[in-house]
Design a protein around this motif. Structure first.
Motif, PDB file in Angstrom:
ATOM      1  N   ALA A   6     -68.542 -90.498 -35.480  1.00 35.72           N
ATOM      2  CA  ALA A   6     -67.768 -89.478 -36.187  1.00 35.72           C
ATOM      3  C   ALA A   6     -68.655 -88.310 -36.598  1.00 35.72           C
ATOM      4  N   ARG A   7     -69.867 -88.597 -37.083  1.00 35.64           N
ATOM      5  CA  ARG A   7     -70.789 -87.532 -37.460  1.00 35.64           C
ATOM      6  C   ARG A   7     -71.177 -86.701 -36.241  1.00 35.64           C
ATOM      7  N   TYR A   8     -71.397 -87.364 -35.099  1.00 34.37           N
ATOM      8  CA  TYR A   8     -71.758 -86.646 -33.882  1.00 34.37           C
ATOM      9  C   TYR A   8     -70.607 -85.752 -33.413  1.00 34.37           C
ATOM     10  N   LEU A   9     -69.369 -86.258 -33.469  1.00 39.32           N
ATOM     11  CA  LEU A   9     -68.236 -85.451 -33.042  1.00 39.32           C
ATOM     12  C   LEU A   9     -67.983 -84.295 -33.998  1.00 39.32           C
ATOM     13  N   ARG A  10     -68.248 -84.488 -35.298  1.00 40.68           N
ATOM     14  CA  ARG A  10     -68.120 -83.373 -36.239  1.00 40.68           C
ATOM     15  C   ARG A  10     -69.155 -82.294 -35.939  1.00 40.68           C
ATOM     16  N   ARG A  11     -70.350 -82.712 -35.506  1.00 40.84           N
ATOM     17  CA  ARG A  11     -71.386 -81.743 -35.179  1.00 40.84           C
ATOM     18  C   ARG A  11     -70.990 -80.939 -33.945  1.00 40.84           C
ATOM     19  N   LEU A  12     -70.217 -81.558 -33.051  1.00 43.29           N
ATOM     20  CA  LEU A  12     -69.787 -80.843 -31.855  1.00 43.29           C
ATOM     21  C   LEU A  12     -68.810 -79.722 -32.177  1.00 43.29           C
ATOM     22  N   THR A  13     -68.163 -79.794 -33.321  1.00 41.17           N
ATOM     23  CA  THR A  13     -67.217 -78.748 -33.671  1.00 41.17           C
ATOM     24  C   THR A  13     -67.903 -77.517 -34.247  1.00 41.17           C
ATOM     25  N   ALA A  14     -69.220 -77.537 -34.355  1.00 43.10           N
ATOM     26  CA  ALA A  14     -69.951 -76.372 -34.859  1.00 43.10           C
ATOM     27  C   ALA A  14     -69.717 -75.132 -33.999  1.00 43.10           C
ATOM     28  N   PRO A  15     -69.652 -75.211 -32.660  1.00 44.35           N
ATOM     29  CA  PRO A  15     -69.335 -74.003 -31.891  1.00 44.35           C
ATOM     30  C   PRO A  15     -67.966 -73.425 -32.229  1.00 44.35           C
ATOM     31  N   ALA A  16     -67.010 -74.300 -32.573  1.00 40.55           N
ATOM     32  CA  ALA A  16     -65.696 -73.789 -32.946  1.00 40.55           C
ATOM     33  C   ALA A  16     -65.777 -73.023 -34.259  1.00 40.55           C
ATOM     34  N   ARG A  17     -66.576 -73.527 -35.210  1.00 45.65           N
ATOM     35  CA  ARG A  17     -66.749 -72.804 -36.469  1.00 45.65           C
ATOM     36  C   ARG A  17     -67.479 -71.489 -36.243  1.00 45.65           C
ATOM     37  N   ALA A  18     -68.444 -71.487 -35.326  1.00 42.15           N
ATOM     38  CA  ALA A  18     -69.163 -70.253 -35.015  1.00 42.15           C
ATOM     39  C   ALA A  18     -68.224 -69.238 -34.364  1.00 42.15           C
ATOM     40  N   ALA A  19     -67.278 -69.710 -33.566  1.00 42.23           N
ATOM     41  CA  ALA A  19     -66.322 -68.803 -32.942  1.00 42.23           C
ATOM     42  C   ALA A  19     -65.406 -68.182 -33.989  1.00 42.23           C
ATOM     43  N   ASP A  21     -66.274 -67.475 -37.005  1.00 47.10           N
ATOM     44  CA  ASP A  21     -67.068 -66.487 -37.725  1.00 47.10           C
ATOM     45  C   ASP A  21     -67.379 -65.260 -36.875  1.00 47.10           C
ATOM     46  N   GLY A  22     -67.094 -65.319 -35.591  1.00 48.58           N
ATOM     47  CA  GLY A  22     -67.358 -64.203 -34.708  1.00 48.58           C
ATOM     48  C   GLY A  22     -68.749 -64.238 -34.107  1.00 48.58           C
ATOM     49  N   ARG A  23     -69.463 -65.347 -34.241  1.00 44.36           N
ATOM     50  CA  ARG A  23     -70.819 -65.435 -33.702  1.00 44.36           C
ATOM     51  C   ARG A  23     -70.859 -65.917 -32.261  1.00 44.36           C
ATOM     52  N   ALA A  24     -69.746 -66.432 -31.753  1.00 43.56           N
ATOM     53  CA  ALA A  24     -69.715 -66.954 -30.382  1.00 43.56           C
ATOM     54  C   ALA A  24     -68.420 -66.490 -29.720  1.00 43.56           C
ATOM     55  N   ALA A  25     -68.345 -66.745 -28.428  1.00 44.78           N
ATOM     56  CA  ALA A  25     -67.129 -66.393 -27.701  1.00 44.78           C
ATOM     57  C   ALA A  25     -65.975 -67.269 -28.191  1.00 44.78           C
ATOM     58  N   PRO A  26     -64.878 -66.675 -28.631  1.00 45.47           N
ATOM     59  CA  PRO A  26     -63.805 -67.476 -29.215  1.00 45.47           C
ATOM     60  C   PRO A  26     -63.123 -68.405 -28.229  1.00 45.47           C
ATOM     61  N   ALA A  27     -63.072 -68.033 -26.955  1.00 45.28           N
ATOM     62  CA  ALA A  27     -62.383 -68.886 -25.978  1.00 45.28           C
ATOM     63  C   ALA A  27     -63.111 -70.217 -25.794  1.00 45.28           C
ATOM     64  N   ILE A  28     -64.430 -70.191 -25.734  1.00 45.03           N
ATOM     65  CA  ILE A  28     -65.188 -71.423 -25.539  1.00 45.03           C
ATOM     66  C   ILE A  28     -65.017 -72.346 -26.743  1.00 45.03           C
ATOM     67  N   GLY A  29     -65.104 -71.793 -27.935  1.00 45.24           N
ATOM     68  CA  GLY A  29     -64.940 -72.608 -29.135  1.00 45.24           C
ATOM     69  C   GLY A  29     -63.542 -73.195 -29.235  1.00 45.24           C
ATOM     70  N   ARG A  30     -62.544 -72.415 -28.862  1.00 48.30           N
ATOM     71  CA  ARG A  30     -61.162 -72.894 -28.909  1.00 48.30           C
ATOM     72  C   ARG A  30     -60.945 -74.005 -27.891  1.00 48.30           C
ATOM     73  N   HIS A  31     -61.485 -73.825 -26.682  1.00 45.48           N
ATOM     74  CA  HIS A  31     -61.358 -74.863 -25.662  1.00 45.48           C
ATOM     75  C   HIS A  31     -62.091 -76.126 -26.080  1.00 45.48           C
ATOM     76  N   ASN A  32     -63.268 -75.958 -26.636  1.00 51.69           N
ATOM     77  CA  ASN A  32     -64.066 -77.106 -27.058  1.00 51.69           C
ATOM     78  C   ASN A  32     -63.331 -77.909 -28.131  1.00 51.69           C
ATOM     79  N   GLN A  33     -62.792 -77.220 -29.126  1.00 53.62           N
ATOM     80  CA  GLN A  33     -62.071 -77.908 -30.194  1.00 53.62           C
ATOM     81  C   GLN A  33     -60.804 -78.576 -29.672  1.00 53.62           C
TER      82      GLN A  33
END
Length: 112
Positions: A6-19, A21-33
């Motif tokens: 569960a901790r590892y999967l929560r860490r994987l959602t960090a790109p979605a949080r970055a998206a 905030d505008g720090r990453a491409a929103p499409a990749i974060g949305r697809h990942n989540q």
């Protein structure tokens, strides 16, 4: 073991949080989540189907079609979660997986 996963999967959602905030491409974060969330739900549905069918006391009451369907759903969920690990490296594959995940969520869960 489950807490580590569960901790590892929560860490994987960090790109979605970055998206968000505008720090990453929103499409990749949305697809990942979407891949992670849909994969979790499908793994859970497959596991519940398998354990429900295997929990019956009489062997004659086990329906083989439900076992195969539960295994297929579980494997599909595991594949979506694994695909979320490489979503940044293969954006087209992640987009295709997100499309499949969206269609399955609409068909199986009514859009949850």
């Amino acid at each position: 073991m489950a807490a580590l996963l569960a901790r590892y999967l929560r860490r994987l959602t960090a790109p979605a949080r970055a998206a968000m905030d505008g720090r990453a491409a929103p499409a990749i974060g949305r697809h990942n989540q979407l891949l992670i969330d849909s994969g979790r739900v499908l793994v859970l549905l497959g596991a519940v189907t398998l354990t429900h069918q295997l929990g019956w006391s009489a062997p004659a009451s086990v329906n083989a079609e439900h076992l195969v369907l539960g295994l297929f759903i579980w494997l599909l969920g595991a594949a979506l979660v694994m695909l979320s690990l490489v979503a940044r490296q293969f954006p087209r594959l992640a987009a295709a997986g997100a499309t499949i995940a969206t269609a399955l969520r609409i068909y199986l869960l009514g859009g949850l």
